[in-house]
Design a protein around this motif. Structure first.
Motif, PDB file in Angstrom:
ATOM      1  N   UNK A  25       0.828  -1.201   0.000  1.00 44.69           N
ATOM      2  CA  UNK A  25       0.000   0.000   0.000  1.00 44.69           C
ATOM      3  C   UNK A  25       0.865   1.256   0.000  1.00 44.69           C
ATOM      4  N   UNK A  26       1.927   1.236   0.794  1.00 44.88           N
ATOM      5  CA  UNK A  26       2.831   2.381   0.828  1.00 44.88           C
ATOM      6  C   UNK A  26       3.447   2.624  -0.565  1.00 44.88           C
ATOM      7  N   UNK A  27       3.877   1.545  -1.211  1.00 45.66           N
ATOM      8  CA  UNK A  27       4.456   1.675  -2.546  1.00 45.66           C
ATOM      9  C   UNK A  27       3.430   2.173  -3.564  1.00 45.66           C
ATOM     10  N   UNK A  28       2.191   1.687  -3.452  1.00 51.84           N
ATOM     11  CA  UNK A  28       1.137   2.129  -4.366  1.00 51.84           C
ATOM     12  C   UNK A  28       0.844   3.613  -4.178  1.00 51.84           C
ATOM     13  N   UNK A  29       0.807   4.053  -2.931  1.00 53.46           N
ATOM     14  CA  UNK A  29       0.556   5.473  -2.672  1.00 53.46           C
ATOM     15  C   UNK A  29       1.682   6.338  -3.222  1.00 53.46           C
ATOM     16  N   UNK A  30       2.911   5.840  -3.084  1.00 57.71           N
ATOM     17  CA  UNK A  30       4.061   6.579  -3.621  1.00 57.71           C
ATOM     18  C   UNK A  30       3.967   6.669  -5.141  1.00 57.71           C
ATOM     19  N   UNK A  33       1.384   9.174  -6.134  1.00 55.76           N
ATOM     20  CA  UNK A  33       1.818  10.565  -5.956  1.00 55.76           C
ATOM     21  C   UNK A  33       2.749  10.998  -7.080  1.00 55.76           C
ATOM     22  N   UNK A  34       3.590  10.083  -7.525  1.00 61.12           N
ATOM     23  CA  UNK A  34       4.533  10.391  -8.593  1.00 61.12           C
ATOM     24  C   UNK A  34       3.816  10.418  -9.944  1.00 61.12           C
ATOM     25  N   UNK A  35       2.727   9.664 -10.045  1.00 60.55           N
ATOM     26  CA  UNK A  35       1.945   9.670 -11.271  1.00 60.55           C
ATOM     27  C   UNK A  35       2.161   8.449 -12.141  1.00 60.55           C
TER      28      UNK A  35
END
Length: 69
Positions: A25-30, A33-35
């Protein structure tokens, strides 16, 4: 991930799965955010999987407290 599949796992396996999914989840959110996230719905599904696992763990905890009824 279906609840039926998760119920077959032990408590320790479920706890490991929660840690793994939280990292995902943390990686997906990152990525979001980056697009660079292709499937934004994957964030929602991961959050639901985490909630499903935590619910199963809580059910087991309550069942153990009540004497396994």
């Amino acid at each position: 991930m279906k609840a039926e599949e998760l119920r077959k796992l032990t408590d320790d396996e479920l706890k490991e799965k929660v840690v793994e999914l939280k990292k995902k989840l943390m990686n997906l959110r990152f990525q979001n955010a980056v697009g660079g996230l292709e499937k934004p719905s994957e964030i929602r599904q991961t959050k639901r999987d985490i909630a499903r696992i935590l619910t199963i763990l809580r059910e087991r905890e309550l069942q153990a407290q009540s004497g396994g009824k």
